[in-house]
Design a protein around this motif. Structure first.
Motif, PDB file in Angstrom:
ATOM      1  N   ASP A 193       0.804  -1.226   0.000  1.00 53.61           N
ATOM      2  CA  ASP A 193       0.000   0.000   0.000  1.00 53.61           C
ATOM      3  C   ASP A 193       0.839   1.279   0.000  1.00 53.61           C
ATOM      4  O   ASP A 193       0.342   2.350   0.341  1.00 53.61           O
ATOM      5  CB  ASP A 193      -0.973   0.041   1.195  1.00 53.61           C
ATOM      6  CG  ASP A 193      -1.948  -1.117   1.180  1.00 53.61           C
ATOM      7  OD1 ASP A 193      -2.346  -1.522   0.075  1.00 53.61           O
ATOM      8  OD2 ASP A 193      -2.291  -1.615   2.264  1.00 53.61           O
ATOM      9  N   ASN A 195       1.915   2.746  -2.713  1.00 50.51           N
ATOM     10  CA  ASN A 195       1.272   3.545  -3.753  1.00 50.51           C
ATOM     11  C   ASN A 195      -0.139   3.913  -3.321  1.00 50.51           C
ATOM     12  O   ASN A 195      -0.974   3.043  -3.088  1.00 50.51           O
ATOM     13  CB  ASN A 195       1.204   2.761  -5.067  1.00 50.51           C
ATOM     14  CG  ASN A 195       2.369   3.050  -5.970  1.00 50.51           C
ATOM     15  OD1 ASN A 195       3.450   3.341  -5.496  1.00 50.51           O
ATOM     16  ND2 ASN A 195       2.151   2.973  -7.262  1.00 50.51           N
ATOM     17  N   VAL A 196      -0.398   5.195  -3.212  1.00 46.73           N
ATOM     18  CA  VAL A 196      -1.742   5.658  -2.900  1.00 46.73           C
ATOM     19  C   VAL A 196      -2.550   5.809  -4.188  1.00 46.73           C
ATOM     20  O   VAL A 196      -3.705   5.402  -4.268  1.00 46.73           O
ATOM     21  CB  VAL A 196      -1.685   7.001  -2.141  1.00 46.73           C
ATOM     22  CG1 VAL A 196      -3.093   7.554  -1.906  1.00 46.73           C
ATOM     23  CG2 VAL A 196      -0.949   6.825  -0.824  1.00 46.73           C
ATOM     24  N   TRP A 197      -1.908   6.365  -5.212  1.00 42.75           N
ATOM     25  CA  TRP A 197      -2.620   6.564  -6.484  1.00 42.75           C
ATOM     26  C   TRP A 197      -1.611   6.851  -7.588  1.00 42.75           C
ATOM     27  O   TRP A 197      -0.558   7.461  -7.336  1.00 42.75           O
ATOM     28  CB  TRP A 197      -3.610   7.721  -6.378  1.00 42.75           C
ATOM     29  CG  TRP A 197      -4.731   7.659  -7.390  1.00 42.75           C
ATOM     30  CD1 TRP A 197      -4.967   8.532  -8.401  1.00 42.75           C
ATOM     31  CD2 TRP A 197      -5.750   6.671  -7.481  1.00 42.75           C
ATOM     32  NE1 TRP A 197      -6.072   8.154  -9.122  1.00 42.75           N
ATOM     33  CE2 TRP A 197      -6.584   7.008  -8.574  1.00 42.75           C
ATOM     34  CE3 TRP A 197      -6.055   5.522  -6.747  1.00 42.75           C
ATOM     35  CZ2 TRP A 197      -7.684   6.249  -8.950  1.00 42.75           C
ATOM     36  CZ3 TRP A 197      -7.152   4.769  -7.122  1.00 42.75           C
ATOM     37  CH2 TRP A 197      -7.953   5.135  -8.200  1.00 42.75           C
ATOM     38  N   THR A 198      -1.931   6.384  -8.781  1.00 46.86           N
ATOM     39  CA  THR A 198      -1.130   6.711  -9.964  1.00 46.86           C
ATOM     40  C   THR A 198      -2.068   7.115 -11.093  1.00 46.86           C
ATOM     41  O   THR A 198      -3.203   6.626 -11.192  1.00 46.86           O
ATOM     42  CB  THR A 198      -0.263   5.520 -10.417  1.00 46.86           C
ATOM     43  OG1 THR A 198      -1.091   4.364 -10.588  1.00 46.86           O
ATOM     44  CG2 THR A 198       0.827   5.214  -9.412  1.00 46.86           C
ATOM     45  N   ARG A 212       2.328  10.346  -9.397  1.00 48.36           N
ATOM     46  CA  ARG A 212       2.323   9.242  -8.449  1.00 48.36           C
ATOM     47  C   ARG A 212       2.208   9.812  -7.046  1.00 48.36           C
ATOM     48  O   ARG A 212       2.951  10.731  -6.674  1.00 48.36           O
ATOM     49  CB  ARG A 212       3.620   8.443  -8.582  1.00 48.36           C
ATOM     50  CG  ARG A 212       3.719   7.231  -7.674  1.00 48.36           C
ATOM     51  CD  ARG A 212       5.114   6.620  -7.762  1.00 48.36           C
ATOM     52  NE  ARG A 212       5.152   5.308  -7.153  1.00 48.36           N
ATOM     53  CZ  ARG A 212       6.251   4.713  -6.701  1.00 48.36           C
ATOM     54  NH1 ARG A 212       7.416   5.346  -6.803  1.00 48.36           N
ATOM     55  NH2 ARG A 212       6.217   3.513  -6.163  1.00 48.36           N
ATOM     56  N   THR A 214       2.461   8.677  -3.073  1.00 49.64           N
ATOM     57  CA  THR A 214       2.935   7.563  -2.269  1.00 49.64           C
ATOM     58  C   THR A 214       2.851   7.870  -0.786  1.00 49.64           C
ATOM     59  O   THR A 214       2.917   9.022  -0.357  1.00 49.64           O
ATOM     60  CB  THR A 214       4.400   7.198  -2.604  1.00 49.64           C
ATOM     61  OG1 THR A 214       5.239   8.335  -2.404  1.00 49.64           O
ATOM     62  CG2 THR A 214       4.529   6.712  -4.032  1.00 49.64           C
ATOM     63  N   ASN A 240      -3.755  -2.932 -14.671  1.00 44.44           N
ATOM     64  CA  ASN A 240      -4.061  -2.430 -13.336  1.00 44.44           C
ATOM     65  C   ASN A 240      -3.880  -3.585 -12.358  1.00 44.44           C
ATOM     66  O   ASN A 240      -4.627  -4.556 -12.386  1.00 44.44           O
ATOM     67  CB  ASN A 240      -5.499  -1.898 -13.307  1.00 44.44           C
ATOM     68  CG  ASN A 240      -5.885  -1.349 -11.944  1.00 44.44           C
ATOM     69  OD1 ASN A 240      -5.123  -1.423 -10.999  1.00 44.44           O
ATOM     70  ND2 ASN A 240      -7.091  -0.805 -11.849  1.00 44.44           N
ATOM     71  N   SER A 242      -4.182  -3.381  -9.129  1.00 47.89           N
ATOM     72  CA  SER A 242      -4.938  -3.191  -7.904  1.00 47.89           C
ATOM     73  C   SER A 242      -5.852  -4.379  -7.670  1.00 47.89           C
ATOM     74  O   SER A 242      -6.284  -5.056  -8.604  1.00 47.89           O
ATOM     75  CB  SER A 242      -5.781  -1.912  -7.986  1.00 47.89           C
ATOM     76  OG  SER A 242      -4.963  -0.794  -8.214  1.00 47.89           O
ATOM     77  N   ALA A 265      -5.344   4.466 -11.242  1.00 41.34           N
ATOM     78  CA  ALA A 265      -5.548   3.365 -10.302  1.00 41.34           C
ATOM     79  C   ALA A 265      -4.408   3.383  -9.297  1.00 41.34           C
ATOM     80  O   ALA A 265      -3.450   4.142  -9.443  1.00 41.34           O
ATOM     81  CB  ALA A 265      -5.608   2.021 -11.029  1.00 41.34           C
ATOM     82  N   ARG A 266      -4.515   2.526  -8.302  1.00 42.46           N
ATOM     83  CA  ARG A 266      -3.460   2.506  -7.295  1.00 42.46           C
ATOM     84  C   ARG A 266      -2.202   1.809  -7.807  1.00 42.46           C
ATOM     85  O   ARG A 266      -1.085   2.187  -7.457  1.00 42.46           O
ATOM     86  CB  ARG A 266      -3.965   1.800  -6.028  1.00 42.46           C
ATOM     87  CG  ARG A 266      -3.028   1.924  -4.845  1.00 42.46           C
ATOM     88  CD  ARG A 266      -3.664   1.411  -3.561  1.00 42.46           C
ATOM     89  NE  ARG A 266      -3.998   0.008  -3.657  1.00 42.46           N
ATOM     90  CZ  ARG A 266      -3.126  -0.988  -3.424  1.00 42.46           C
ATOM     91  NH1 ARG A 266      -1.872  -0.701  -3.111  1.00 42.46           N
ATOM     92  NH2 ARG A 266      -3.505  -2.234  -3.499  1.00 42.46           N
ATOM     93  N   GLN A 267      -2.356   0.782  -8.631  1.00 42.75           N
ATOM     94  CA  GLN A 267      -1.217  -0.019  -9.073  1.00 42.75           C
ATOM     95  C   GLN A 267      -1.253  -0.142 -10.590  1.00 42.75           C
ATOM     96  O   GLN A 267      -2.009  -0.937 -11.139  1.00 42.75           O
ATOM     97  CB  GLN A 267      -1.274  -1.428  -8.450  1.00 42.75           C
ATOM     98  CG  GLN A 267      -1.364  -1.433  -6.928  1.00 42.75           C
ATOM     99  CD  GLN A 267      -0.007  -1.280  -6.257  1.00 42.75           C
ATOM    100  OE1 GLN A 267       0.915  -0.743  -6.853  1.00 42.75           O
ATOM    101  NE2 GLN A 267       0.107  -1.730  -5.031  1.00 42.75           N
TER     102      GLN A 267
END
Length: 765
Positions: A193, A195-198, A212, A214, A240, A242, A265-267
Motif C-alpha cells: 500500500d 502507492n496511494v494513487w497513480t 504518483r 505515495t 491495473n 490493484s 488506479a493505485r497499481q
C-alpha cells in the motif's frame, strides 16, 4: 643571455604546468561505483550537482515484508543497487545517496524485446519477467552518465540528466516487438500500500504525463512527470494490478486497454510498443515536478528542448567540472579517485526541490514561490550538520545559505513550528535524535554566511525548536537537565545531542549580541555533565530520581542502553563543544588519552553485531565506529591534549582503512555525503569538530598539495612538504609563512585566502 633564456624557458615550463593543473579534467577521477558494494548505499547512475533527478539502475526492489515479516533486504537496497547482483530490474528517476533508510525509486523504465512481460521476475530466473542479466564488464559509471548492456535483449542502455530531466537512450536490435515498460508501482521501501494513487494521460502519440502519490517514509509525497519519446509509439497498453478494478466515466464506451486517453488506479504498469531497426536509438526524456503536470512539462521544455543526448551529457559533466574544481589537489591516481568521488558524493544532496519557475510544494502541502533563493530538500541533518554543511560554508556558501533559507521556509510551514529533523519531499520524516538543523543555522551565522536569510529570524526559529517541550522529551530535558532513562530509549544520547545543539544556539546568539538567549543556552549546553558518571567513567543512563540506572549497564552494548547508533564507549566522547570540560571530568589529560586509545584498540564483542543491521562489521576499527557519525570527531580530540600527534596517526589510519577506490570502498553508509565530507576535510588536514565554532582542528593531510578556490575569487593553498605514507606526523605548520600556534585553524584564515604549509615527518614531535 643564456641565463635569461634558461630562466625564460623555466618560467614557461612552470606556467604551462600551472595551466595544465588548472585545466586538468577532474570528472575522469569520479567513480560513482565506489560504495555500491555492501553498506555504502550509494547509486552508480547519472545526476548533476544537487539535481532533482537521480537516474540509476535498480538491481532489486525488495518488498518491505517477507513471509509476513520485515525483509532485511530493504535496508540492503536503500539505493536500489548492489554491486554483487547479477541482474537489473530497470532504471528509476529518484534515489537517496548513502542513507540508512529507503524510499523513492520513482517511475521505473525498462526496455525489452519479444513478449511483453509486466512483472520484474526474480534474480534466479530473470527471464520470468522484464529483468535482465548484466555484466560489470559492459557497465560504465561516470559523473552524469551511466551505460550498461542488457544481456537478455542486447539493448544498450545509456542515461544522463539535467537538474529536473532524466534522458534515456536505448540502442535496440532489429525488432517488430520492441517495448518500453513504465512501472508506476515500483519503488524502494516498497511495502504494501505504498502507492496511494497513480495517473497517466496520453498527450499525443509520443508524449504522456501523469503523477504518483505515495505513502512511504515520506507519508504524503506527490511527484508529477512528463515523458516524451523521439519517435511515436505504435500503441500503448496497461495493466491495473490493484485488487479491485474500478472504472468509471467513459470506460464503458471506449477501449481502455490499448491507446487509452487516460487511466488512474493505485497499481499501474504501462508499456509502449515500437518497431526498431538494427542499432536504432529510442530516446526518452522524463521530467519530474513536485508541483504539477504543467510544471513537469515546463521543466522538460526549458531544460532539454532538443534530442542531443551527448550535449546533455557534456553539459552536465561541465557542471561537475565546475564543482570539482572548487578544490584542486595533487596526489596519486588512487588519491584523486578517492578525493573526487568524495567531492561527487558530497554534492548530490541536499537536492533542488522546485520547478524552473521557482514553484515548489511546501511542508503544508501548498504551492509556494521561492523568492530570491533555491529551495532544497533531502536534509539528513543528524548526519550532515557535522561536516557536510561546514564544507559547504567554505566551498558553497551561497548554496548553503539557500539551504538554510529552505529550512526556515520549512519552519514557517510546519504546524509544530519546528525546523527540519530529517525532511524530504515536503514531508518531515522525524528520523534520528537531536534538533541539528540549529547547528547548521548557527554554523552559517557564526561564519558570516547569511546572504539569503535573516540571521535573527534563524535564531528565533532555533530557540522555538529547542523549546518544543512535547518533542522527544525536551520538556524533561529543560526541567531536569537530562532525559530520564525510563522516559526515553535514547535518553543519554539525546541529552548529549541537545546539549551540543544548545551550545550552537548560544554561539549564534553571541554573534548577534542577543545575550539573554546566550545566557540561557550556554547554561543548557552544560547538561552533558548530568549524564556523566564519574564512578564508571562513562556517560550513563540516569533515572528520574537522580540515581544511575540500577539494572546492568554494559558500555559495549547499543540496544537498551540509552543510546542511538552507538554505545557508551562512543558517546562518552560526544561533547564536541567542550572537550576541555570533558577531559577534566574524565580525570585529566592522561586518563583521557588512554580512553581514546582504548576506543581504537578494544574489539567490540560479537553480541554487538547481533543487535545491529550492520552485521558485516563495516566501518569499525576496534570499538571506533566510523560508519556511525557520532564518532567522526573522536580522533581529533587528541588536539586538546598533550598528544596531538595521536590525532595525526589515527586520521591517516582511518583514511586508509575506511576509504578505497573500489566498489566496497566506503566503510558504512555515506549518509547523503557526511562520510565523504569527513574524507575531504581530513585529506586536507583539518576538521570542524564543533560546527557552530569558527575553529577547525588540525589533523594530518594526505594530499601533496591543494588549492581551495573560494567564491570570493580568493584561493587558500595547502602545501605539504615531505608527504609520504610513512610521514604522517606534523613537524611544523606555517600560515602565510608564519608558524601556526597550536593545532587549530580559524574559518577566517581560510576565507581570507592565503597559504597553509605542513612539514611532515616519520616521527612524532
Amino acid at each position: 643571455m643564456k641565463k635569461i633564456l634558461i630562466a625564460f624557458f623555466s618560467c614557461s615550463t612552470l606556467i604551462a604546468a600551472a595551466q595544465n593543473k588548472t585545466t586538468e579534467k577532474l570528472v575522469p577521477y569520479v567513480k560513482p561505483i565506489i560504495g555500491t558494494q555492501r553498506m555504502g548505499h550509494v547509486f552508480p547512475g547519472a545526476t548533476v550537482p544537487f539535481g532533482m533527478v537521480q537516474l540509476s539502475p535498480e538491481t532489486d526492489t525488495p518488498s518491505y515484508e517477507l513471509n509476513g515479516h520485515y525483509n532485511p533486504d530493504v535496508y540492503k537496497y536503500c539505493a536500489g543497487y548492489q554491486y554483487d547482483d547479477k541482474t537489473i530490474v530497470g532504471f528509476s528517476h529518484t534515489h537517496f545517496s548513502g542513507t540508512g533508510h529507503s524510499d523513492l525509486g520513482d517511475f521505473l523504465v525498462m526496455p525489452t524485446v519479444g513478449k511483453v512481460m509486466l512483472n520484474p521476475g526474480t534474480a534466479d530466473k530473470p527471464g520470468s519477467g522484464y529483468r535482465s542479466a548484466f555484466s560489470h564488464a559492459n557497465e560504465v559509471s561516470e559523473a552524469n552518465y551511466y551505460k550498461v548492456k542488457l544481456d537478455a535483449s542486447g539493448i544498450i542502455a545509456e542515461m544522463t540528466t539535467t537538474t529536473r530531466v532524466g534522458f534515456h537512450q536505448y540502442t535496440f536490435p532489429k525488432s517488430d516487438s520492441a517495448h518500453i515498460v513504465l512501472d508506476l508501482m515500483a519503488g524502494i521501501y516498497n511495502y504494501p500500500d505504498k502507492n496511494v494513487w497513480t495517473y497517466l494521460r496520453m498527450v499525443n502519440d509520443s508524449t504522456v504525463v501523469g503523477y504518483r502519490l505515495t505513502n512511504g517514509w515520506a507519508r504524503t509525497r506527490a511527484l508529477y512527470f512528463a515523458m516524451t519519446f523521439n519517435k511515436p509509439f505504435i500503441q500503448m497498453g496497461y495493466k491495473n494490478f490493484s485488487k479491485r478494478e474500478v472504472y468509471g466515466g467513459f470506460w464503458g464506451k471506449f477501449n481502455h486497454v490499448k491507446n487509452f486517453p487516460e487511466i488512474a488506479a493505485r497499481q499501474l504498469k504501462v508499456w509502449f510498443d515500437f518497431k526498431t531497426q538494427e542499432n536504432e536509438k529510442i530516446k526518452i526524456k522524463m521530467a519530474i515536478s513536485p508541483v504539477s503536470i504543467d510544471g513537469a512539462l515546463l521543466n522538460l521544455q526549458t531544460e532539454v528542448p532538443g534530442w542531443d543526448f551527448e550535449k546533455v551529457k557534456n553539459d552536465g559533466q561541465a557542471q561537475w567540472e565546475t564543482e570539482l574544481h572548487k578544490i584542486v589537489i595533487e596526489g596519486s591516481k588512487d588519491d584523486k579517485e578517492n578525493f573526487y568521488t568524495s567531492m561527487y558524493h558530497a554534492m548530490i544532496n541536499p537536492t533542488v526541490y522546485m520547478d524552473v519557475d521557482g514553484k515548489y510544494k511546501g511542508l503544508d502541502q501548498n504551492i509556494h514561490q521561492a523568492d530570491g533563493f533555491t529551495n532544497y530538500t533531502t536534509f539528513s541533518l543528524w548526519d550532515t550538520h557535522r561536516a557536510l554543511h561546514p564544507l559547504f560554508n567554505i566551498i558553497e556558501p551561497k548554496r548553503n545559505a539557500d539551504m538554510v533559507q529552505s529550512m526556515l521556509a520549512h519552519f514557517d510551514q510546519s504546524p509544530e513550528h519546528m525546523l527540519p529533523v530529517w525532511s524530504n519531499s515536503a514531508n518531515e520524516n522525524w528520523c534520528m535524535s537531536g534538533y541539528h538543523s540549529v547547528a547548521v543555522l548557527a554554523d552559517a551565522v557564526v561564519k558570516g554566511n547569511t546572504t539569503s536569510f535573516d540571521a535573527n529570524k534563524a535564531l528565533d526559529a532555533a530557540v522555538t525548536t529547542a523549546n518544543h517541550r512535547t518533542y522527544e522529551s525536551v520538556g524533561d530535558y529543560i526541567d531536569m537537565g537530562y532525559i530520564p532513562d525510563e522516559k526515553d530509549g535514547n535518553s543519554v544520547s539525546s541529552t548529549l545531542e541537545y546539549a551540543y545543539d544548545d551550545w550552537t544556539i548560544a554561539q549564534m546568539a553571541k554573534k548577534l549580541n542577543r545575550m539573554d538567549v546566550y545566557d540561557t543556552f550556554i547554561k543548557r549546553s552544560q547538561n552533558w555533565k548530568n549524564v556523566f558518571d564519574p564512578q564508571s567513567g562513562f556517560m550513563h543512563p540516569k533515572e528520574a530520581d537522580g540515581t544511575w540506572r540500577k539494572t546492568k549497564f554494559d558500555p559495549f552494548t547499543t540496544i537498551g542502553m540509552g543510546f542511538i547508533e552507538g554505545n557508551a564507549w562512543n558517546y562518552t566522547l560526544y561533547v564536541p563543544h567542550d572537550p576541555a570540560g570533558l577531559i577534566k571530568a574524565m580525570g585529566g589529560n592522561k586518563r583521557f588519552v588512554t580512553y581514546i586509545d582504548s576506543l581504537f584498540s578494544y574489539d567490540l564483542p560479537d553480541k554487538y553485531f547481533a543487535e545491529t543491521e550492520d552485521i558485516t562489521k563495516d566501518g569499525i576499527i576496534g570499538n571506533y565506529v566510523h560508519g556511525n557519525e557520532p564518532s567522526h570527531h573522536d580522533a581529533y580530540l587528541y588536539d586538546w591534549t598533550d598528544k596531538p600527534w595521536k590525532t595525526q596517526d589515527k586520521i591517516r589510519m582511518i583514511l586508509k582503512k575506511m576509504y578505497k577506490n573500489t566498489p566496497d570502498g566506503l566503510g558504512g553508509n555515506d549518509d547523503t555525503g557526511q562520510m565523504s565530507a569527513w574524507y575531504i576535510f581530513s585529506s586536507l588536514g583539518f576538521y570542524p569538530v564543533a560546527p557552530g565554532s569558527d575553529q577547525y582542528a588540525i589533523g594530518s593531510p594526505s594530499v601533496y598539495h591543494a588549492t581551495i578556490n573560494l567564491e570570493s575569487g580568493k584561493t587558500f593553498t595547502i602545501n605539504v612538504k615531505n608527504q609520504s605514507d610513512k610521514n604522517v606526523y606534523v613537524q611544523k605548520i606555517l600560515l602565510n609563512g608564519k608558524p601556526l600556534s597550536g593545532y587549530f585553524l580559524s574559518h577566517a584564515d581560510i576565507m581570507n585566502g592565503g597559504e597553509l604549509t605542513y612539514v611532515m615527518g616519520s616521527k612524532h614531535k
